[in-house]
Write an enzyme that holds these catalytic residues in place. Structure first.
Site, mmCIF file in Angstrom:
data_model
loop_
_atom_site.group_PDB
_atom_site.id
_atom_site.type_symbol
_atom_site.label_atom_id
_atom_site.label_comp_id
_atom_site.label_asym_id
_atom_site.label_seq_id
_atom_site.Cartn_x
_atom_site.Cartn_y
_atom_site.Cartn_z
ATOM 1 N N ARG A 355 0.937 -1.216 -0.045
ATOM 2 C CA ARG A 355 -0.060 -0.033 -0.001
ATOM 3 C C ARG A 355 0.817 1.378 -0.029
ATOM 4 N NH1 ARG A 355 -5.083 -1.165 3.914
ATOM 5 N NH2 ARG A 355 -6.068 -3.040 3.043
ATOM 6 N N ASN A 391 1.840 -6.086 -2.443
ATOM 7 C CA ASN A 391 0.386 -6.404 -2.017
ATOM 8 C C ASN A 391 -0.379 -5.047 -2.177
ATOM 9 O OD1 ASN A 391 -1.890 -8.019 -0.635
ATOM 10 N ND2 ASN A 391 -1.407 -6.335 0.724
ATOM 11 N N GLU A 392 -1.275 -5.187 -2.865
ATOM 12 C CA GLU A 392 -1.944 -3.942 -3.153
ATOM 13 C C GLU A 392 -1.159 -2.673 -3.250
ATOM 14 O OE1 GLU A 392 -4.505 -3.854 0.593
ATOM 15 O OE2 GLU A 392 -5.499 -5.787 0.030
ATOM 16 N N ASN A 393 -0.408 -2.771 -4.306
ATOM 17 C CA ASN A 393 0.315 -1.773 -4.653
ATOM 18 C C ASN A 393 -0.378 -0.784 -5.523
ATOM 19 O OD1 ASN A 393 2.356 -4.278 -4.642
ATOM 20 N ND2 ASN A 393 3.226 -2.460 -3.687
#
Length: 786
Positions: A355, A391-393
């Site tokens: 994130r 993850n969730e970039n």
């Protein structure tokens, strides 16, 4: 020689002493220790992020002439500095990788001082500063859905080594699809600060019984620090698999004029493959990956899980039938990886680029360093098949600029770098569609029946996503459940939700307020609903021959700063077990699909009171992997049912029965071949209808081993229990007892939502008296005096 430094330390947080020895307000702690052991789930406070200090005294006695004295850290959060007395020896940035501080010179210098002799009696004072302060140029981002913990929350070791020692062994073990032809390449990196030039090395391969399979002795010239030692071809090795995880030992010893040093690593021979547009293969056969996730987080200790705790957790996963795990979202303890090797659990491990966007040069360099350390430190584990790069970039927020092309460029750099460090594993990311073409394996966001749509869309949505990518793997699915909350009509929320034809999580979907109708916001968060959702997913996965596998999110409830409004504040409650390992009902749904050892579980062990009309048909569900089951209600057989995994719900093992008012006893006898297993529950059946909540009761319901358990209940004006009440309740205590709170569980939280109109709390008592108080807005406060 290695010594665990888990004994008595002193710790203090929130100060910056001029000298680590000058602060009087230290508390005694043992390692591992997390400075956020309880405040991560405190309902009224933000968890602490800042500096903390630890100190101890070491008796340093290195047996090697000219040897090195090292402090080995298995992980510390998040920036760490090491001091010998007031001399800073080393600083490390990154909370999840292993690292070493060589304190040799600092120790020897301190031992020569008068202070050492006069004030410390020859012992060496060591102080360690950790800091988990928010820093935009560090990963992971504070926007992440987990706490960025601080402290010495993994083991610290004192290591004595000769002047020439082995820093790392890289053992590459592979076998072809047939399992007959194997290869073992062994390389070593040496720690050689004194520049020893020549030595003799010996490499041994030992089988699981400790017998020598092969060995080789060779003279080596130590120059660049790393050296290839052997490249062996082997015939017909025993194969590592998830069912039979056979491990060999590679033992490397180095002999020089400075002494001998040995290093051992476990390896396994296995072959894996992701078929393009197809399933996953292990050792030439299709294997459906049956997965889960893990955070390093536990009730009462946060990240400071002991080896026993980690072993308990990993064995519970295996008992549930797990053969795959994604370690979210950072490099995890070597203990967890060792257990994956020995238990037969395949692994996706990843760096914490999670994130927030993409920072500058310092940020990127930390990501590169963490990727390097993760791959090098866990290179030998046969369980690892995937290196995760992010993850969730696609989630912005930390920086004023969110540039997809720059994120793509850095993701490609990390992907290429990962393959350079280790071309035997795959790379993967989850939920960043604009980078999905870069990595080897991609997992899109699919949350059917929770954040989007209904769970009956799961197969259709998954197949549509599968067709988009070369190698598809579905990680993160499931939903939250408030432990001990149950429902007579669990799928009621689905009537409010439109089938969407898509199931991705979007911005704001995790919020309990606003936005589109969704089960995560408008559902009841009951264990009953989650069991149905999971049941549907698992029965569908049996009819998806192209599926590589999935990993539900996560195995255990964990603390998070971004969910203050959940029924247990600051807890992500999607776990199969609570934060203290208490199993939720859904554990047994997985077990009924994923395990072979005969089991049977009647739904409702934590559901003390069911409700409905007199004479109304009510469903009893049994989760079992047995061929058939016979159910008994109050001693009378209700017939035998055959298991059929495609007969939803409960694979056909369900009975519609009429309960009697008051206590009911249900027993099941299930058979698998010649093996019989049983389970039973008792519960009250309430036919009395309730009106609006009016009062609360508080009762002691258990007194055991110095722990008293209290239950608060909501009733209406006629004292009828309100079995659908979700009132918030706050417990407090005055006197000589101690409220067991800030555990992040359904029984260990002083402020939480009720489950079916009740909530429990526990008290650790002393010899004196105390008063327990329960408060709920709009309801008269109640107390009990003991």
């Amino acid at each position: 020689m290695r010594q665990d430094l888990g004994g008595i330390w002193e710790a203090v947080r929130g100060v910056e002493p001029g000298s680590p020895e000058s602060v009087p307000l230290w508390e005694n702690v043992t390692l591992p220790h997390c400075v956020n052991a309880v405040d991560g789930v405190h309902p009224d406070l933000n968890y602490y992020q800042g500096p903390s200090w630890y100190r101890t005294r070491l008796k340093v006695s290195n047996p090697y002439e000219n040897g090195r004295t090292l402090l080995h850290f298995e992980g510390a959060g998040q920036k760490t500095s090491v001091f010998v007395y007031t001399t800073e020896v080393k600083t490390h940035v990154g909370g999840y990788d292993e690292w070493t501080a060589d304190i040799t010179e600092a120790v020897e210098a301190f031992k020569k001082t008068d202070i050492c002799r006069e004030l410390f009696n020859g012992e060496v004072p060591v102080s360690i500063r950790t800091d988990n302060s928010r820093d935009l140029e560090m990963i992971p981002s504070d926007l992440s859905d987990f706490n960025i913990y601080g402290g010495l929350y993994r083991y610290v070791n004192l290591v004595y080594a000769p002047a020439l020692s082995i820093e790392k062994v890289f053992a590459f073990a592979e076998v072809d699809k047939t399992g007959k032809n194997a290869r073992l390449q062994v390389k070593a990196r040496f720690y050689n600060p004194d520049q020893v030039s020549s030595a003799e090395a010996e490499v041994k391969l030992l089988d699981q019984m400790g017998r020598i399979v092969r060995k080789e002795r060779l003279k080596v010239n130590i120059e660049g620090g790393s050296l290839s030692l052997t490249d062996w071809r082997l015939k017909n090795p025993l194969i590592w698999s998830t069912d039979r995880p056979v491990l060999y030992t590679v033992e490397v010893s180095i002999h020089s004029s400075n002494g001998e040093y040995k290093h051992a690593e476990k390896v396994g021979f296995r072959h894996f493959e992701f078929i393009e547009k197809g399933p996953f293969m292990l050792n030439g056969k299709r294997l459906l990956l049956k997965g889960t996730h893990r955070h390093e987080d536990h009730a009462g200790v946060a990240a400071a899980m002991t080896e026993d705790m980690i072993r308990t957790e990993m064995k519970m996963m295996k008992d549930m039938g797990v053969n795959f795990i994604r370690l979210g979202h950072y490099q995890q303890s070597r203990i967890a990886l060792d257990l994956c090797d020995s238990l037969g659990i395949l692994v996706w491990e990843e760096i914490p680029w999670c994130r927030g966007g993409l920072g500058g040069d310092v940020y990127k360099e930390q990501a590169r360093r963490m990727l390097t350390n993760m791959i090098e430190q866990h290179y030998n584990h046969p369980s690892i098949i995937i290196w995760g790069l992010g993850n969730e970039n696609d989630w912005p927020g930390d920086f004023s600029q969110f540039d997809k092309e720059k994120i793509r460029a850095f993701m490609k750099e990390l992907n290429d770098f990962s393959h350079k460090l280790d071309n035997s594993r795959k790379t993967a990311i989850r939920r960043c569609d604009f980078c999905s073409d870069i990595v080897d394996v991609y997992s899109p966001s699919i949350w059917a029946g929770w954040y989007r749509g209904v769970y009956t869309e799961y197969k259709k949505v998954s197949e549509a996503e599968f067709k988009k990518y070369k190698h598809f793997l579905h990680v993160e699915w499931g939903g939250d459940s408030h432990a001990r909350r149950h429902s007579e009509n669990p799928d009621n929320a689905l009537m409010k939700v439109q089938a969407a034809g898509e199931a991705d999580e979007r911005a704001g979907d995790a919020s309990l307020y606003g936005g589109s109708t969704r089960v995560s916001k408008d559902g009841d968060w009951s264990e009953s609903y989650i069991c149905n959702l999971v049941d549907w997913h698992l029965k569908e996965q049996e009819t998806m021959p192209w599926l590589t596998g999935t990993a539900q999110w996560p195995f255990k409830d964990f603390s998070t700063p971004v969910r203050p409004d959940n029924p247990v504040p600051y807890m992500n409650q999607k776990g199969v077990v609570e934060r203290d390992f208490t199993k939720k009902e859904v554990f047994y749904v997985y077990q009924s699909y994923w395990t072979d050892k005969p089991m049977a579980h009647i739904y409702g062990h934590s559901w003390p009171v069911r409700w409905g009309e007199a004479g109304e048909d009510k469903m009893i569900k049994v989760y079992s992997n047995c061929d058939e089951a016979e159910l008994f209600l109050n001693g009378k057989s209700q017939g035998v049912k055959k298991r059929n995994s495609q007969d939803f719900p409960a694979a056909g093992l369900r009975w519609n029965l009429k309960f009697i008012a008051g206590e009911n006893h249900v027993r099941v006898v299930a058979r698998k071949g010649k093996v019989t297993v049983e389970d039973s529950i008792r519960f009250q059946y309430q036919t009395a209808k309730w009106s609006a909540p009016a009062r609360m009761t508080l009762t002691k319901i258990e007194d055991k081993d110095g722990i008293q358990t209290f239950e608060a209940k909501i009733v209406d004006e006629n004292n009828v229990p309100c079995l659908d009440a979700r009132n918030w309740v706050r417990f407090s205590l005055a006197g000589d007892g101690e409220l067991i709170e800030h555990q992040g569980t359904s029984w260990g939280s002083s402020f939480l939502q009720m489950y079916n109109g009740r909530a429990i709390i526990r008290v650790k008592s002393t010899k004196g008296g105390y008063v327990v108080v329960a408060k709920s807005e709009g309801i008269p406060t109640v107390s009990i005096n003991l």
